[in-house]
Design a protein around this motif. Structure first.
Motif, PDB file in Angstrom:
ATOM      1  N   UNK A 156     -10.951   0.167  12.944  1.00  0.00           N
ATOM      2  CA  UNK A 156     -11.597  -1.151  13.278  1.00  0.00           C
ATOM      3  C   UNK A 156     -11.193  -1.623  14.652  1.00  0.00           C
ATOM      4  N   UNK A 157     -12.118  -1.827  15.664  1.00  0.00           N
ATOM      5  CA  UNK A 157     -11.864  -2.340  16.955  1.00  0.00           C
ATOM      6  C   UNK A 157     -12.075  -3.890  16.781  1.00  0.00           C
ATOM      7  N   UNK A 158     -13.303  -4.384  16.283  1.00  0.00           N
ATOM      8  CA  UNK A 158     -13.637  -5.988  15.997  1.00  0.00           C
ATOM      9  C   UNK A 158     -14.721  -6.074  15.310  1.00  0.00           C
ATOM     10  N   UNK A 159     -14.597  -6.809  14.247  1.00  0.00           N
ATOM     11  CA  UNK A 159     -16.050  -7.273  13.630  1.00  0.00           C
ATOM     12  C   UNK A 159     -15.828  -8.392  12.932  1.00  0.00           C
ATOM     13  N   UNK A 160     -17.156  -8.901  12.645  1.00  0.00           N
ATOM     14  CA  UNK A 160     -17.184 -10.200  11.680  1.00  0.00           C
ATOM     15  C   UNK A 160     -17.523  -9.648  10.602  1.00  0.00           C
ATOM     16  N   UNK A 192      -4.113   1.223   6.821  1.00  0.00           N
ATOM     17  CA  UNK A 192      -3.058   0.614   7.395  1.00  0.00           C
ATOM     18  C   UNK A 192      -3.580   0.158   8.553  1.00  0.00           C
ATOM     19  N   UNK A 193      -2.723  -0.725   9.317  1.00  0.00           N
ATOM     20  CA  UNK A 193      -3.045  -1.584  10.347  1.00  0.00           C
ATOM     21  C   UNK A 193      -2.407  -0.908  11.824  1.00  0.00           C
ATOM     22  N   UNK A 194      -3.327  -0.784  12.735  1.00  0.00           N
ATOM     23  CA  UNK A 194      -2.624  -0.795  14.025  1.00  0.00           C
ATOM     24  C   UNK A 194      -2.233  -2.033  14.696  1.00  0.00           C
ATOM     25  N   UNK A 195      -1.779  -1.813  16.057  1.00  0.00           N
ATOM     26  CA  UNK A 195      -0.993  -2.946  16.438  1.00  0.00           C
ATOM     27  C   UNK A 195      -1.695  -4.242  16.521  1.00  0.00           C
ATOM     28  N   UNK A 196      -3.044  -4.527  16.542  1.00  0.00           N
ATOM     29  CA  UNK A 196      -3.816  -5.476  16.851  1.00  0.00           C
ATOM     30  C   UNK A 196      -4.430  -6.217  15.492  1.00  0.00           C
ATOM     31  N   UNK A 241      -8.125  -4.422  13.883  1.00  0.00           N
ATOM     32  CA  UNK A 241      -6.959  -3.494  13.724  1.00  0.00           C
ATOM     33  C   UNK A 241      -6.926  -2.971  12.377  1.00  0.00           C
ATOM     34  N   UNK A 242      -7.991  -2.854  11.453  1.00  0.00           N
ATOM     35  CA  UNK A 242      -7.619  -2.126  10.180  1.00  0.00           C
ATOM     36  C   UNK A 242      -7.915  -0.566  10.619  1.00  0.00           C
ATOM     37  N   UNK A 243      -7.272   0.200   9.842  1.00  0.00           N
ATOM     38  CA  UNK A 243      -7.625   1.778   9.939  1.00  0.00           C
ATOM     39  C   UNK A 243      -7.685   2.091   8.590  1.00  0.00           C
ATOM     40  N   UNK A 244      -8.898   2.660   8.055  1.00  0.00           N
ATOM     41  CA  UNK A 244      -9.202   3.236   6.755  1.00  0.00           C
ATOM     42  C   UNK A 244      -8.970   4.570   6.608  1.00  0.00           C
ATOM     43  N   UNK A 245      -8.324   5.128   5.705  1.00  0.00           N
ATOM     44  CA  UNK A 245      -8.453   6.599   5.410  1.00  0.00           C
ATOM     45  C   UNK A 245      -9.579   6.771   4.207  1.00  0.00           C
ATOM     46  N   UNK A 246      -9.554   5.820   3.218  1.00  0.00           N
ATOM     47  CA  UNK A 246     -10.610   6.170   2.294  1.00  0.00           C
ATOM     48  C   UNK A 246     -10.313   5.218   1.068  1.00  0.00           C
TER      49      UNK A 246
END
Lengths: 164, 248
Positions: B127-131, B157-161, B236-241
């Motif tokens: 995720x870059x950014x979203x509402x 997991x989360x990345x840095x932002x 900043x969210x990263x989704x594997x599944x």
């Protein structure tokens, strides 16, 4: 107040008497079983079709002691109007016997091809096994192991993955 | 009549009514029981009937069972993985991010698709950014093991932002429409001191339980697992599944 006789609940009317099948155990005892009950056994079903004209069907693989109980089981399971819960309770009592007898039932159920009895008795033994360690299983069933301690350790290591 | 005197078929039938662990214990009882307890006639019963042909070159069935517990197998064009729950042989599914419906997922301004060696899947969603945050995973109940209580987990997991996930998100695990289901609130990134339902997983991922579902016969249609929060600004969210596995 009119009094009429209660409706007959008999499975057969007087003009069609229930057909009885005669069975003979390995030790020469004779037992009678209703046809409907006998049909629970695929083996007996085949033999009845082949027409035995009243002579007792010989069952060389089943003793009188066990055959009496098998007849009891099949008769109960052929009884009309028994609800599931009562039948289950009856089954539980039926297999509440010593170990050796349960195995005799399994042999008889297999030989006579009675799926309900086979399923019931196999589940009883499965219940006896569940959750026991190899040592407990040996003690419970009085099994002698010819494994050396090293061989047994090897098997445990092989199977360790299942317990992680 | 004693146990070892029964025929091999009868003994195999009895063992197949117990559990994989019990079969392994039976295997250590004696040589006679080992050959029966390790046999295909027992372990075929522990494998789900539709899994037997997944990896035909693994033999015997006991080895196939073990393999499927530890090595998720890609299915559905590699966007879904299947494995077995070790204790019960029930099926576990992970719906990879590419298998999910992610609102605005096709738009590079909002979501990116990246490859990472830490995932079993080719791509994960970042995720870059979203509402408008709305993720849906769907699976046919006919694919799940029957008579099984399942829980669904978001694997992430989360990345840095990271931003915005310290607030609750609405989660649903239900048949049919989310609108008809009460759902629950989950917080993917709780603040210090707040209750933490997040669990660590391998390879740097985390998981959070989204809800439960009891699959009786597999004839309830499509199971829907969703997360939704459309007010807060999020990054900043990263989704594997989304993973479905039996719970005890």
């Amino acid at each position: 107040m009119s009094s009429s006789p209660p409706p007959s609940s008999a499975a057969a009317s007087p003009s069609c008497p229930k057909k009885m099948i005669a069975l003979r155990s390995s030790d020469g005892e004779t037992f009678e079983i209703e046809e409907a009950a006998a049909l629970q056994s695929k083996t007996l079903e085949n033999m009845i079709d082949e027409d035995c004209a009243g002579t007792p069907i010989p069952l060389p693989n089943v003793t009188g002691k066990i055959l009496a109980k098998v007849v009891e089981f099949c008769s109960k399971h052929a009884e009309p109007g028994v609800d599931d819960e009562s039948l289950r309770a009856w089954d539980a009592e039926f297999v509440n016997v010593e170990q050796a007898t349960v195995f005799d039932y399994i042999l008889a159920a297999n030989f006579l091809e009675i799926p309900t009895l086979l399923n019931l008795t196999c589940n009883v033994v499965a219940d006896m096994i569940r959750g026991k360690t190899p040592d407990e299983i040996r003690k419970f069933f009085n099994i002698k192991s010819i494994f050396s301690p090293e061989e047994e350790e090897e098997v445990r290591r092989e199977n360790h993955w299942a317990f992680e | 009549m004693a146990f070892p005197e029964l025929s091999e078929d009868e003994i195999a039938q009895i063992i197949s009514l117990t559990t994989p662990q019990d079969a392994c214990n039976m295997s250590a009882v004696s040589r006679h029981f080992k050959s029966i307890a390790d046999s295909d006639s027992v372990w075929t019963k522990f494998l789900p009937s539709d899994c037997e042909n997944l990896i035909p070159h693994i033999s015997p069935k006991k080895s196939l069972y073990r393999h499927l517990c530890d090595h998720p197998v890609p299915i559905n064009g590699r966007n879904v993985s299947l494995s077995l729950d070790k204790k019960s042989g029930q099926k576990c599914f992970t719906l990879g991010a590419r298998d999910l419906t992610i609102a605005w997922g096709d738009n590079q301004n909002y979501w990116e698709w990246i490859a990472t060696p830490e995932s079993r899947f080719n791509e994960v969603a970042q995720l870059r950014s979203v509402w408008w945050f709305h993720i849906i995973g769907r699976i046919e109940t006919s694919m799940l093991s029957s008579g099984t209580n399942y829980a669904a987990y978001l694997v992430y997991r989360f990345n840095g932002h990271r931003q915005g996930f310290d607030r609750p998100v609405k989660s649903h695990v239900c048949i049919g429409s989310e609108e008809l289901d009460e759902g629950r609130s989950v917080t993917l990134d709780p603040r210090e001191g707040e209750p933490r339902a997040v669990r660590e997983r391998a390879h740097g991922w985390m998981e959070i339980e989204m809800g439960e579902f009891y699959n009786e016969n597999g004839d309830d249609g499509t199971l829907v697992c969703s997360l939704r929060e459309v007010v807060e600004y999020k990054r900043g969210l990263v989704v594997e599944g989304i993973e479905l596995r039996p719970m005890y």
